[in-house]
Motif scaffolding. Structure first.
Motif, PDB file in Angstrom:
ATOM      1  N   HIS A 114       0.956  -1.186   0.135  1.00 25.30           N
ATOM      2  CA  HIS A 114      -0.018  -0.083   0.119  1.00 25.30           C
ATOM      3  C   HIS A 114       1.088   1.111   0.154  1.00 25.30           C
ATOM      4  CE1 HIS A 114      -3.047   2.748   0.623  1.00 25.30           C
ATOM      5  NE2 HIS A 114      -3.711   2.497   1.786  1.00 25.30           N
TER       6      HIS A 114
ATOM      7  N   GLU B  62      -1.894  -7.094 -11.402  1.00 21.02           N
ATOM      8  CA  GLU B  62      -2.218  -5.967 -11.061  1.00 21.02           C
ATOM      9  C   GLU B  62      -2.852  -6.236  -9.520  1.00 21.02           C
ATOM     10  OE1 GLU B  62      -4.909  -3.759 -13.445  1.00 21.02           O
ATOM     11  OE2 GLU B  62      -6.624  -4.956 -12.427  1.00 21.02           O
ATOM     12  N   ALA B  63      -2.835  -5.431  -8.516  1.00 21.56           N
ATOM     13  CA  ALA B  63      -2.087  -4.150  -8.342  1.00 21.56           C
ATOM     14  C   ALA B  63      -0.951  -4.124  -7.609  1.00 21.56           C
ATOM     15  CB  ALA B  63      -3.128  -3.066  -7.791  1.00 21.56           C
TER      16      ALA B  63
ATOM     17  N   ILE C  27       3.003  -4.865  -9.188  1.00 23.19           N
ATOM     18  CA  ILE C  27       3.370  -3.758 -10.350  1.00 23.19           C
ATOM     19  C   ILE C  27       4.432  -3.070  -9.651  1.00 23.19           C
ATOM     20  CG2 ILE C  27       2.804  -1.784 -11.959  1.00 23.19           C
ATOM     21  CD1 ILE C  27      -0.137  -2.639 -11.857  1.00 23.19           C
TER      22      ILE C  27
ATOM     23  N   PHE D 142       2.021  -6.462 -17.091  1.00 26.29           N
ATOM     24  CA  PHE D 142       0.798  -6.765 -15.691  1.00 26.29           C
ATOM     25  C   PHE D 142      -0.230  -7.184 -16.212  1.00 26.29           C
ATOM     26  CE2 PHE D 142       0.452  -2.235 -15.885  1.00 26.29           C
ATOM     27  CZ  PHE D 142      -0.994  -1.936 -15.541  1.00 26.29           C
TER      28      PHE D 142
ATOM     29  N   LYS E 113      -4.293  -8.117 -16.043  1.00 26.64           N
ATOM     30  CA  LYS E 113      -5.048  -7.132 -15.538  1.00 26.64           C
ATOM     31  C   LYS E 113      -6.337  -7.933 -15.082  1.00 26.64           C
ATOM     32  CE  LYS E 113      -4.234  -3.108 -18.357  1.00 26.64           C
ATOM     33  NZ  LYS E 113      -4.526  -1.833 -18.523  1.00 26.64           N
TER      34      LYS E 113
ATOM     35  N   VAL F 283     -12.573  -0.809 -21.227  1.00 27.00           N
ATOM     36  CA  VAL F 283     -12.823  -0.592 -22.584  1.00 27.00           C
ATOM     37  C   VAL F 283     -11.480   0.010 -23.417  1.00 27.00           C
ATOM     38  CG1 VAL F 283     -15.055   0.360 -21.969  1.00 27.00           C
ATOM     39  CG2 VAL F 283     -13.221   1.824 -21.962  1.00 27.00           C
ATOM     40  N   ASN F 284     -10.397   0.005 -22.551  1.00 29.75           N
ATOM     41  CA  ASN F 284      -9.109   0.438 -23.124  1.00 29.75           C
ATOM     42  C   ASN F 284      -8.353  -0.717 -23.827  1.00 29.75           C
ATOM     43  OD1 ASN F 284      -9.098   3.076 -23.246  1.00 29.75           O
ATOM     44  ND2 ASN F 284      -7.598   3.378 -21.785  1.00 29.75           N
TER      45      ASN F 284
ATOM     46  N   PHE G  71       1.742  -9.018 -26.056  1.00 30.60           N
ATOM     47  CA  PHE G  71       2.534  -8.660 -25.100  1.00 30.60           C
ATOM     48  C   PHE G  71       3.414  -9.884 -24.703  1.00 30.60           C
ATOM     49  CE2 PHE G  71       0.248  -4.856 -24.548  1.00 30.60           C
ATOM     50  CZ  PHE G  71       0.670  -4.023 -25.349  1.00 30.60           C
TER      51      PHE G  71
ATOM     52  N   LYS H 142      -8.516   5.763 -30.875  1.00 31.06           N
ATOM     53  CA  LYS H 142      -9.688   5.018 -30.948  1.00 31.06           C
ATOM     54  C   LYS H 142     -10.799   6.086 -30.799  1.00 31.06           C
ATOM     55  CE  LYS H 142      -9.339   0.906 -30.323  1.00 31.06           C
ATOM     56  NZ  LYS H 142      -8.943  -0.247 -31.132  1.00 31.06           N
TER      57      LYS H 142
ATOM     58  N   VAL I  48     -10.279   7.819 -27.055  1.00 36.38           N
ATOM     59  CA  VAL I  48      -9.606   6.928 -26.401  1.00 36.38           C
ATOM     60  C   VAL I  48      -8.047   6.904 -26.958  1.00 36.38           C
ATOM     61  CG1 VAL I  48      -8.906   4.708 -25.551  1.00 36.38           C
ATOM     62  CG2 VAL I  48     -11.244   5.549 -25.519  1.00 36.38           C
ATOM     63  N   LEU I  49      -6.887   7.072 -26.213  1.00 39.10           N
ATOM     64  CA  LEU I  49      -5.699   7.091 -26.838  1.00 39.10           C
ATOM     65  C   LEU I  49      -5.029   5.676 -25.832  1.00 39.10           C
ATOM     66  CD1 LEU I  49      -3.070   7.863 -28.347  1.00 39.10           C
ATOM     67  CD2 LEU I  49      -2.587   9.354 -26.380  1.00 39.10           C
ATOM     68  N   LYS I  50      -4.658   4.880 -26.865  1.00 38.58           N
ATOM     69  CA  LYS I  50      -4.249   3.395 -26.340  1.00 38.58           C
ATOM     70  C   LYS I  50      -2.862   3.432 -26.215  1.00 38.58           C
ATOM     71  CE  LYS I  50      -5.561  -0.545 -26.999  1.00 38.58           C
ATOM     72  NZ  LYS I  50      -6.043  -1.955 -27.014  1.00 38.58           N
TER      73      LYS I  50
ATOM     74  N   ASP J 100      -1.076   1.344 -24.397  1.00 43.03           N
ATOM     75  CA  ASP J 100      -0.729   0.003 -23.653  1.00 43.03           C
ATOM     76  C   ASP J 100       0.449  -0.802 -23.953  1.00 43.03           C
ATOM     77  OD1 ASP J 100      -1.700  -0.969 -25.882  1.00 43.03           O
ATOM     78  OD2 ASP J 100      -3.082  -2.341 -25.243  1.00 43.03           O
TER      79      ASP J 100
ATOM     80  N   ASN K 131       0.746   1.396 -20.080  1.00 47.75           N
ATOM     81  CA  ASN K 131      -0.338   0.945 -18.808  1.00 47.75           C
ATOM     82  C   ASN K 131      -0.664  -0.690 -19.101  1.00 47.75           C
ATOM     83  OD1 ASN K 131      -1.837   1.564 -20.918  1.00 47.75           O
ATOM     84  ND2 ASN K 131      -2.434   3.500 -20.099  1.00 47.75           N
ATOM     85  N   HIS K 132       0.061  -1.371 -19.824  1.00 50.67           N
ATOM     86  CA  HIS K 132      -0.296  -2.789 -19.810  1.00 50.67           C
ATOM     87  C   HIS K 132       1.396  -3.408 -19.892  1.00 50.67           C
ATOM     88  CE1 HIS K 132      -1.947  -6.698 -20.108  1.00 50.67           C
ATOM     89  NE2 HIS K 132      -2.495  -6.860 -21.275  1.00 50.67           N
TER      90      HIS K 132
ATOM     91  N   GLU L 291      -3.982   2.868  -8.064  1.00 51.28           N
ATOM     92  CA  GLU L 291      -3.880   1.624  -8.751  1.00 51.28           C
ATOM     93  C   GLU L 291      -5.050   1.816 -10.025  1.00 51.28           C
ATOM     94  OE1 GLU L 291      -4.933  -1.348  -5.808  1.00 51.28           O
ATOM     95  OE2 GLU L 291      -7.136  -1.165  -6.404  1.00 51.28           O
ATOM     96  N   ALA L 292      -4.466   0.906 -11.030  1.00 48.47           N
ATOM     97  CA  ALA L 292      -3.438   0.252 -10.923  1.00 48.47           C
ATOM     98  C   ALA L 292      -2.088   0.555 -11.825  1.00 48.47           C
ATOM     99  CB  ALA L 292      -3.572  -1.079 -11.705  1.00 48.47           C
ATOM    100  N   SER L 293      -2.707   1.343 -13.100  1.00 47.40           N
ATOM    101  CA  SER L 293      -1.626   2.035 -13.993  1.00 47.40           C
ATOM    102  C   SER L 293      -0.801   2.910 -13.515  1.00 47.40           C
ATOM    103  CB  SER L 293      -2.195   2.049 -15.201  1.00 47.40           C
ATOM    104  OG  SER L 293      -3.263   3.284 -15.118  1.00 47.40           O
TER     105      SER L 293
ATOM    106  N   LYS M  10      -6.182   2.840  -3.199  1.00 42.47           N
ATOM    107  CA  LYS M  10      -6.872   1.463  -3.685  1.00 42.47           C
ATOM    108  C   LYS M  10      -8.145   1.860  -3.867  1.00 42.47           C
ATOM    109  CE  LYS M  10      -3.668  -1.364  -1.058  1.00 42.47           C
ATOM    110  NZ  LYS M  10      -3.501  -2.820  -0.929  1.00 42.47           N
TER     111      LYS M  10
ATOM    112  N   PHE N 241     -12.831   7.461 -16.286  1.00 37.41           N
ATOM    113  CA  PHE N 241     -13.357   7.545 -17.709  1.00 37.41           C
ATOM    114  C   PHE N 241     -13.179   6.567 -18.469  1.00 37.41           C
ATOM    115  CE2 PHE N 241     -11.599   8.686 -21.934  1.00 37.41           C
ATOM    116  CZ  PHE N 241     -12.506   9.471 -22.433  1.00 37.41           C
ATOM    117  N   THR N 242     -11.998   5.706 -18.001  1.00 37.54           N
ATOM    118  CA  THR N 242     -11.734   4.162 -18.818  1.00 37.54           C
ATOM    119  C   THR N 242     -12.948   3.200 -18.415  1.00 37.54           C
ATOM    120  OG1 THR N 242      -9.736   4.775 -18.379  1.00 37.54           O
ATOM    121  CG2 THR N 242      -9.997   2.654 -19.267  1.00 37.54           C
ATOM    122  N   HIS N 243     -13.223   3.294 -17.167  1.00 33.75           N
ATOM    123  CA  HIS N 243     -14.214   1.960 -16.847  1.00 33.75           C
ATOM    124  C   HIS N 243     -15.633   2.588 -16.757  1.00 33.75           C
ATOM    125  CE1 HIS N 243     -10.119   0.731 -15.565  1.00 33.75           C
ATOM    126  NE2 HIS N 243     -10.646  -0.316 -15.617  1.00 33.75           N
ATOM    127  N   LYS N 244     -16.068   3.706 -17.118  1.00 37.95           N
ATOM    128  CA  LYS N 244     -17.148   4.352 -17.051  1.00 37.95           C
ATOM    129  C   LYS N 244     -18.036   4.193 -15.614  1.00 37.95           C
ATOM    130  CE  LYS N 244     -16.799   5.081 -21.576  1.00 37.95           C
ATOM    131  NZ  LYS N 244     -16.145   6.386 -21.759  1.00 37.95           N
TER     132      LYS N 244
END
Lengths: 194, 194
Positions: A30, A60-61, A64, A80, A82, A87-88, A115, B17, B21-23, B25, B29-30, B60-62, B82, B101-104
């Protein structure tokens, strides 16, 4: 060096709770003691120096931060896994299901296929190993990709839960920096495997 | 240097996208390009050299991988907020709600009180800034703790969504390494703020 530092830190700042819970949230999952993680990264680099690592894989989380610091020592990227679809993330995925000891639920876990592939030699890194569910899920993903598990680096293994020894018996090279052999929620005592 | 590297990498490997959305990853962030993150950490250390940073805060996470690498440059711990309660987190918490924004959806976000207090000078780090909801939540937590927001470091700001400029108007020192002024999902074109 890293082993002694980590065991000492667990003794000093770890908190044993009922239900086989060992809280190390003040330095490992944490709040992160980045200097300690850096020592741990150097130790895994020493332990896996003979392995041709191309990627560090974690989930995650809480894995990382450790994985990112470790990957610096190997000069390779981190991937990592997920928990659940976002949506990304689109395109093709490796998927598996992992039961979380901490969260008492089952997660869908995904890694984008682009990846991880047959050319990859993977070091799996995570903060905790208890029954091994998370690790087994990550191993499945590496095998699904046709990649090679070169080794597994765990910060804290709860040896008495058996997940680590089962992986060693299956032939995986597992390097846990601290292995808790027993712990007592009443006295707070923690005994490490020597 | 880090700015040029990051913009070049976004142009080369970023994917625009529909739905703004700008990927990124494949490196941010992946899968994480740890060498790039290290350059970014050095740049933020240069930009915030005059600030007495005691903690890096992220969510978290990215954000965690970037924050861990950045914190090495400052020699301070990372604390990551967290999303939602876990059985391993007890005691007193700072809490807020963040709309993703990502996960709505809306997340409950928590930080244990013992890891942030009035004595702390905080650098907030995250991978993305769009409308600013996540950052506003982290700022709320820092203020609830009585700590000081010394600065905010963002890898990729979507300038056209306005969250960054709103924070600058409120007086926060916000250093986004790449600011996307406009992007086009059909042509894939990305224009950076100069």
């Amino acid at each position: 060096m890293a082993v002694e530092l980590l065991e000492e830190r667990i003794r000093r700042d770890g908190v044993v709770k009922e239900g086989n819970v060992l809280k190390v949230d003040s330095f490992l999952n944490h709040q992160l003691d980045v200097a300690l993680l850096d020592e741990m990264g150097a130790e895994w680099k020493r332990l896996f120096a003979d392995r041709p690592i191309t990627k560090v894989l974690t989930i995650e989380a809480s894995g990382i931060g450790i994985a990112a610091i470790v990957a610096r020592h190997f000069g390779v990227p981190v991937v990592f896994a997920k928990k659940a679809q976002s949506v990304n993330l689109d395109g093709e995925m490796y998927t598996t299901k992992i039961e979380s000891f901490t969260h008492k639920r089952v997660f869908d876990v995904i890694v984008a296929k682009k990846f991880l592939g047959p050319e990859d030699h993977v070091l799996i890194i995570d903060d905790f190993l208890a029954n091994g569910c998370a690790l087994n899920g990550l191993i499945e993903i590496v095998e699904e990709a046709g990649a090679t598990v070169e080794g597994i680096g765990i910060a804290v293994e709860k040896g008495f839960q058996g997940g680590g020894d089962a992986l060693r018996e299956r032939g995986y090279r597992l390097e846990s920096l601290a292995i808790v052999e027993s712990m007592d929620a009443d006295s707070g005592e923690i005994v490490f495997r020597s």
